[in-house]
Design a protein around this motif. Sequence first.
Motif, PDB file in Angstrom:
ATOM      1  N   LEU A  92       0.821  -1.208   0.000  1.00  0.00           N
ATOM      2  CA  LEU A  92       0.000   0.000   0.000  1.00  0.00           C
ATOM      3  C   LEU A  92       0.858   1.262   0.000  1.00  0.00           C
ATOM      4  O   LEU A  92       0.656   2.175  -0.796  1.00  0.00           O
ATOM      5  CB  LEU A  92      -0.920   0.011   1.223  1.00  0.00           C
ATOM      6  N   THR A  93       1.816   1.318   0.934  1.00  0.00           N
ATOM      7  CA  THR A  93       2.557   2.563   1.138  1.00  0.00           C
ATOM      8  C   THR A  93       3.459   2.924  -0.034  1.00  0.00           C
ATOM      9  O   THR A  93       3.804   4.096  -0.201  1.00  0.00           O
ATOM     10  CB  THR A  93       3.401   2.465   2.423  1.00  0.00           C
ATOM     11  N   ARG A  94       3.865   1.941  -0.852  1.00  0.00           N
ATOM     12  CA  ARG A  94       4.728   2.276  -1.988  1.00  0.00           C
ATOM     13  C   ARG A  94       3.945   2.885  -3.149  1.00  0.00           C
ATOM     14  O   ARG A  94       4.544   3.370  -4.108  1.00  0.00           O
ATOM     15  CB  ARG A  94       5.493   1.046  -2.465  1.00  0.00           C
ATOM     16  N   ASN A  95       2.610   2.867  -3.048  1.00  0.00           N
ATOM     17  CA  ASN A  95       1.774   3.504  -4.061  1.00  0.00           C
ATOM     18  C   ASN A  95       1.853   5.021  -3.877  1.00  0.00           C
ATOM     19  O   ASN A  95       1.661   5.544  -2.775  1.00  0.00           O
ATOM     20  CB  ASN A  95       0.329   3.015  -3.920  1.00  0.00           C
ATOM     21  N   LYS A  96       2.133   5.743  -4.945  1.00  0.00           N
ATOM     22  CA  LYS A  96       2.325   7.196  -4.859  1.00  0.00           C
ATOM     23  C   LYS A  96       1.069   7.931  -4.412  1.00  0.00           C
ATOM     24  O   LYS A  96       1.155   9.066  -3.916  1.00  0.00           O
ATOM     25  CB  LYS A  96       2.800   7.744  -6.205  1.00  0.00           C
ATOM     26  N   ASP A  97      -0.117   7.310  -4.553  1.00  0.00           N
ATOM     27  CA  ASP A  97      -1.367   7.954  -4.163  1.00  0.00           C
ATOM     28  C   ASP A  97      -1.749   7.670  -2.717  1.00  0.00           C
ATOM     29  O   ASP A  97      -2.771   8.175  -2.235  1.00  0.00           O
ATOM     30  CB  ASP A  97      -2.509   7.495  -5.080  1.00  0.00           C
ATOM     31  N   PHE A  98      -0.956   6.875  -2.018  1.00  0.00           N
ATOM     32  CA  PHE A  98      -1.280   6.520  -0.636  1.00  0.00           C
ATOM     33  C   PHE A  98      -0.908   7.669   0.294  1.00  0.00           C
ATOM     34  O   PHE A  98       0.230   8.150   0.293  1.00  0.00           O
ATOM     35  CB  PHE A  98      -0.523   5.260  -0.226  1.00  0.00           C
ATOM     36  N   SER A  99      -1.876   8.109   1.102  1.00  0.00           N
ATOM     37  CA  SER A  99      -1.626   9.213   2.038  1.00  0.00           C
ATOM     38  C   SER A  99      -2.293   8.985   3.391  1.00  0.00           C
ATOM     39  O   SER A  99      -2.426   9.910   4.177  1.00  0.00           O
ATOM     40  CB  SER A  99      -2.134  10.534   1.432  1.00  0.00           C
ATOM     41  N   ALA A 100      -2.725   7.754   3.656  1.00  0.00           N
ATOM     42  CA  ALA A 100      -3.473   7.475   4.890  1.00  0.00           C
ATOM     43  C   ALA A 100      -2.565   7.470   6.109  1.00  0.00           C
ATOM     44  O   ALA A 100      -1.340   7.320   6.009  1.00  0.00           O
ATOM     45  CB  ALA A 100      -4.186   6.122   4.760  1.00  0.00           C
ATOM     46  N   LYS A 101      -3.185   7.627   7.277  1.00  0.00           N
ATOM     47  CA  LYS A 101      -2.481   7.451   8.545  1.00  0.00           C
ATOM     48  C   LYS A 101      -2.436   5.963   8.870  1.00  0.00           C
ATOM     49  O   LYS A 101      -3.423   5.248   8.705  1.00  0.00           O
ATOM     50  CB  LYS A 101      -3.213   8.202   9.658  1.00  0.00           C
ATOM     51  N   VAL A 102      -1.289   5.505   9.355  1.00  0.00           N
ATOM     52  CA  VAL A 102      -1.100   4.098   9.701  1.00  0.00           C
ATOM     53  C   VAL A 102      -0.801   4.011  11.189  1.00  0.00           C
ATOM     54  O   VAL A 102       0.113   4.682  11.684  1.00  0.00           O
ATOM     55  CB  VAL A 102       0.056   3.466   8.900  1.00  0.00           C
ATOM     56  N   TYR A 103      -1.584   3.188  11.902  1.00  0.00           N
ATOM     57  CA  TYR A 103      -1.403   3.030  13.342  1.00  0.00           C
ATOM     58  C   TYR A 103      -1.084   1.573  13.665  1.00  0.00           C
ATOM     59  O   TYR A 103      -1.668   0.650  13.103  1.00  0.00           O
ATOM     60  CB  TYR A 103      -2.661   3.450  14.104  1.00  0.00           C
ATOM     61  N   ALA A 104      -0.156   1.384  14.600  1.00  0.00           N
ATOM     62  CA  ALA A 104       0.190   0.058  15.104  1.00  0.00           C
ATOM     63  C   ALA A 104       0.811   0.237  16.482  1.00  0.00           C
ATOM     64  O   ALA A 104       1.280   1.329  16.829  1.00  0.00           O
ATOM     65  CB  ALA A 104       1.170  -0.653  14.173  1.00  0.00           C
TER      66      ALA A 104
END
Length: 474
Positions: A92-104
């Motif tokens: 997901l994160t390597r997609n240039k359009d990905f801008s979401a917040k990621v929590y863990a």
Amino acid sequence: MDLSSLAIFSPVPTGSNSIAYNEKFSCSSEKYAGLELNEDKRRKIDKPLDANSLIGAEPHYRTVKNLLLWNVSFIDVVLISTPMGMLGLPFLTRNKDFSAKVYATEATARIGKLMMEDLVSMHKEYRQFYGAEESDAPQWMKWDELELLPLELRQIVSGADGTDFGGWMPLYSAADVKACMLKVECLKYAEEACYGGTLIIQAFSSGLEIGSCNWGISGPKGSISYISSSVFSSSAAMSFNYKALQRSDVILYSDFSSCNGPDKFDNDDNCSGAAGNSYSNLSSDDVNSEGHDTLLNDDEYLEEMEKLNFICSCSMDCIKAGGSVLIPISRIGITLQLLERFALDLASENMREGLDANLALLPFKPMAMKVLQCSFVSGIHILVLGNLISFNYYSENKTVHIPYMKEDSELDIAVELACQLQYTTLKQQDMNISRLKGELMIEHGRYRLHLGNDEQVSSQPRPLVHLAEIEIIS
């Protein structure tokens, strides 16, 4: 990421795979190698499944079906529940359009990073044998090549109904892992993270393994809890936090350990189906002391310890006989427990955690192997939850509409605004009313009413979400 799909790839060139390997790295006898390879491929379909049936090429990895068709720009938040769940995140994160917040959780992020780096390192070994693929559509993924695979392998590649083919992707790089980790925000258990001023996100222990968690999401109109794979009684992680579920309006659960109560459901055996119309809250009164005792039953823990003892006993017998032990495990917590038990058993037998190179290479040679199997099941039994809440079913790619559980919302009024209230008493209605004017905003997951800009003397920054300027009578 489904790591079990790696089983269709040969870890080393053998038989017909060695022909493909030699063909790629040798310019001599190219025509002869190609003829031999094609002839052997035709024989694959007719002969029983063996090592020569495996795909001799750099592996691709199976992820969520049709992931390439997702518009990742629509994703606002990604919640990672286990270290194993981290493995697919770079897709997901390597997609240039990905801008979401990621929590863990902190532990999930750190362990997941080690697992991703280890996977990238392991993948390099495949490249040493087969070389890097020149494109994202390798030779083995072509339809005419897939048709030559044995039925068992074709079903793994394409699924039983032939619709899973779009889930295969080339592995990410070490640089992708590093960039991925920069986008992860780490939380402690019960720590609040505020997203967009409207949602409060918290992680609670699921008891599965170190760092694993369930999620609570609350906002002005209600709260949702998501339950991932969970274990009530755990010896390798913090216990399952059931109290965090008590005030949830909606609970999402997707990993029942088994459908051990099919007679209680009208839907099919996978415990999913069309959405129903019944919804219920899980309040503090629902999980009483009796329910608490049910959740924290020690039977599952004792059963798990018996399985660990069985594995250790069989392993020690094999080691004493001069053999080696291969234990494939997907849960990190089980691995840690086994390491601890092995250390104790080896010490008691006056043996010692050294590596014999010949033994390590035995899995790649003709050998005799005894296979023992123990299933360490995670997830909550249906019958445990069945007495506490009612169920509503959902299916893949179907939208379930859930009504608001709260008809009214709470409103916080700023102190300086509340001090200006001048009440008028309505004797017939037996109430006090007052007119006030301010700005309605959502701040840290709650509705708040502040003074308007023309009256606001404070220089404090405005909250994130400004809804409207209103005038109300209360």
